[in-house]
Design an enzyme around this catalytic site. Sequence first.
Site, short mmCIF file in Angstrom:
data_model
loop_
_atom_site.label_atom_id
_atom_site.label_comp_id
_atom_site.label_asym_id
_atom_site.label_seq_id
_atom_site.Cartn_x
_atom_site.Cartn_y
_atom_site.Cartn_z
N TRP A 1 0.84 -1.20 0.00
CA TRP A 1 0.00 0.00 0.00
C TRP A 1 0.87 1.25 0.00
O TRP A 1 1.94 1.27 0.60
CB TRP A 1 -0.87 -0.04 1.26
CG TRP A 1 -1.47 1.27 1.68
CD1 TRP A 1 -0.89 2.25 2.44
CD2 TRP A 1 -2.79 1.74 1.40
NE1 TRP A 1 -1.76 3.29 2.65
CE2 TRP A 1 -2.94 3.01 2.01
CE3 TRP A 1 -3.87 1.22 0.69
CZ2 TRP A 1 -4.12 3.75 1.94
CZ3 TRP A 1 -5.04 1.95 0.62
CH2 TRP A 1 -5.16 3.20 1.23
N ASN B 1 0.31 5.72 0.60
CA ASN B 1 -0.50 6.93 0.65
C ASN B 1 0.43 8.14 0.71
O ASN B 1 1.40 8.18 -0.05
CB ASN B 1 -1.59 6.90 1.73
CG ASN B 1 -1.13 6.67 3.15
OD1 ASN B 1 -0.71 5.58 3.51
ND2 ASN B 1 -1.23 7.70 3.98
N ASP B 2 0.17 9.11 1.54
CA ASP B 2 0.78 10.44 1.47
C ASP B 2 2.24 10.47 0.99
O ASP B 2 3.10 9.77 1.55
CB ASP B 2 0.78 11.09 2.85
CG ASP B 2 -0.57 11.09 3.51
OD1 ASP B 2 -1.53 10.60 2.91
OD2 ASP B 2 -0.67 11.59 4.64
N GLN C 1 4.13 7.21 2.55
CA GLN C 1 3.54 6.29 3.51
C GLN C 1 3.38 4.93 2.83
O GLN C 1 2.85 4.84 1.72
CB GLN C 1 2.20 6.81 3.98
CG GLN C 1 2.27 8.10 4.79
CD GLN C 1 2.83 7.84 6.17
OE1 GLN C 1 2.11 7.45 7.08
NE2 GLN C 1 4.12 8.07 6.35
N PHE D 1 4.54 8.04 10.41
CA PHE D 1 3.55 8.82 9.70
C PHE D 1 4.23 9.90 8.85
O PHE D 1 5.44 9.94 8.73
CB PHE D 1 2.55 9.42 10.69
CG PHE D 1 1.36 8.54 10.97
CD1 PHE D 1 1.47 7.17 10.95
CD2 PHE D 1 0.12 9.08 11.26
CE1 PHE D 1 0.38 6.34 11.21
CE2 PHE D 1 -0.99 8.28 11.52
CZ PHE D 1 -0.86 6.91 11.49
N SER D 2 3.44 10.80 8.30
CA SER D 2 3.93 11.73 7.28
C SER D 2 4.90 12.77 7.82
O SER D 2 4.93 13.07 9.01
CB SER D 2 2.76 12.42 6.60
OG SER D 2 1.98 11.49 5.89
N ARG E 1 0.37 16.19 13.77
CA ARG E 1 1.15 15.39 12.83
C ARG E 1 1.50 16.14 11.54
O ARG E 1 1.06 17.23 11.28
CB ARG E 1 0.39 14.11 12.47
CG ARG E 1 -0.98 14.32 11.85
CD ARG E 1 -1.60 12.96 11.51
NE ARG E 1 -2.96 13.06 11.03
CZ ARG E 1 -4.04 12.98 11.80
NH1 ARG E 1 -3.93 12.84 13.10
NH2 ARG E 1 -5.24 13.06 11.27
N ASP E 2 2.33 15.45 10.74
CA ASP E 2 2.66 15.82 9.36
C ASP E 2 3.52 17.09 9.26
O ASP E 2 3.14 18.05 8.57
CB ASP E 2 1.40 15.99 8.51
CG ASP E 2 0.42 14.84 8.65
OD1 ASP E 2 0.87 13.74 9.00
OD2 ASP E 2 -0.78 15.04 8.42
N GLU F 1 -4.59 18.05 8.37
CA GLU F 1 -3.54 17.15 7.88
C GLU F 1 -2.64 17.79 6.81
O GLU F 1 -2.98 18.75 6.15
CB GLU F 1 -4.15 15.85 7.31
CG GLU F 1 -4.87 15.01 8.33
CD GLU F 1 -5.28 13.67 7.78
OE1 GLU F 1 -5.17 12.68 8.51
OE2 GLU F 1 -5.76 13.59 6.62
#
Length: 535
Positions: A114, A116-117, A133, A173-174, A242-243, A287
């Site tokens: 998988w 993502n970001d 991610q 995480f991001s 986050r991020d 986000e």
Amino acid sequence: MLTLSCIVSAEDIKMKITKKYLNLPVSQKVDRAVMTLSADGKEQAFDIRLAPANPDYWVFCDVSQYKNKNIVISYKGDNTGMDKIYQADEVAGHENMYKEENRPLVHYTQRRGWNNDPNGLLYYDGEYHLFYQHNPYEREWGNMHWGHAVSKDLIHWEELPVALYPDEHGTMFSGSAVIDYNNTAGFNKGNTPAMVAIYTADQPQKQVQCIAYSLDKGRTWTKYKGNPVIDSFDKWQSRDTRDPKVFWYAPGNNWVMILNERDGHSIYNSSNLKDWTFQSHVTGFWECPELFELAVDGNPDNKKWVMYGASGTYMIGSFDGKTFTPEAGKYYFTSGAIYAAQTFTNIPESDGRRIQIGWSNIDHAGMPFKGTMTLPTSLSLRTTKDGVRLFSEPVKEVEMLQTKAFDRKDLTVQQASKMLQPYNNAGALRIRTTLKLSHATSAGLNLFGQRLLDYDMNFNRVNGVFYSPEDRTSMEITVDIILDKTMVEVYVDGGAYAYYMERKADPNNKEGFHFWGHNIEVKNLEVYMLQSIWK
């Protein structure tokens, strides 16, 4: 194929590592359970749906760090599939890699699992870095790592080993990445500046901000022993912190971090990437924050700052290094299957572009991977009838993939549709066209029943989203459509608006490409075949 030294119990496997990868069978029909690799008193654990029989697909784990060592593999789920795990110097299915039926041809996808970001978008020493991610062990979200790929031209990508693994602070995480040319953090070695990643570590109780550094162009990473560098749970009473997006702010001679915290974006300053001071907060975003400066209409004497969040809605304003002051917005410039877009840092001044990549949650039917990255786009601020707005167009490097099929002008709907018929099933295609309407109704272009373009002039909508052209009385619309095997990108009127969607034909529709509308004219039609980015 199986390379086992001995089985130490009914539940565990002991294995001497002699190859690069462990290949692991996965079944979406079973529940996740924890698999643990143990060696030299250290453990690496992750969730996986280990297939007891007839795997849906195979994933892999890079075990090169354990070369010539004995490891113990344990699994807390159904152990039936343990005897199918095998070592190899190639990923299972490598003979068909990048040739799969539903592998996008011009969009980046990971080999397995998988994504993502996009994270840590960065240019350094001739390479564009794309971190993201990544769940290496399943085509659904989980086990968040930082995947890593590099490119010399923004188009052709090489996937590298996983950059950041989960640790005692949480899953990865991001975040973002910078080059610390001035050695502010003290990580540099001789004349080699550190590449520093700033990321969120996620755990059930809270999210904290951490840093890691690399001295070999992002190939290997060392996490800072003083992590986390920001723990703002007590301030916000929210685990949604986050991020981090970090950049060097030259006027203040310091680093700036923009961090999503609870209900918006916070701004922090630091002199060394380790110690951060809260400065201000802008509510109303969620986000994956961004904050950057762009020239208006290309004028270096007239610049504005742009702030946005994961949805891409943005505000335009000013920034003094500590506080972003909104002046206009919120506006949108993209919609559909794009989320969490980020822009590259450290682009050379001679280039001068602000380049963005976003994430598309696209399902590639039957494939052992899910999600993809959008094509890189160049962002610009332009003056419009409604004020200054953000535009987005595919980077010029996309043109290196193009082979012109034809370029015609002043066609009827019937002529244009007929000319496109030979390309109905093309894997990757670029279409540039301008439609002129004769009535204030709808017109567009379909492919096997899917509306690539649906321009409703009566309600001022493009594929269901409100859109007002620069010329309020215009009867025309121009689109740049990029079709891939599983994805479609559409840029309207030079990038004033762009939308993204899964390519999804109606199985009962046999018409292929079909222009439609009441007495419309196809003023021009350019078609280009796009070659695969995978070598």
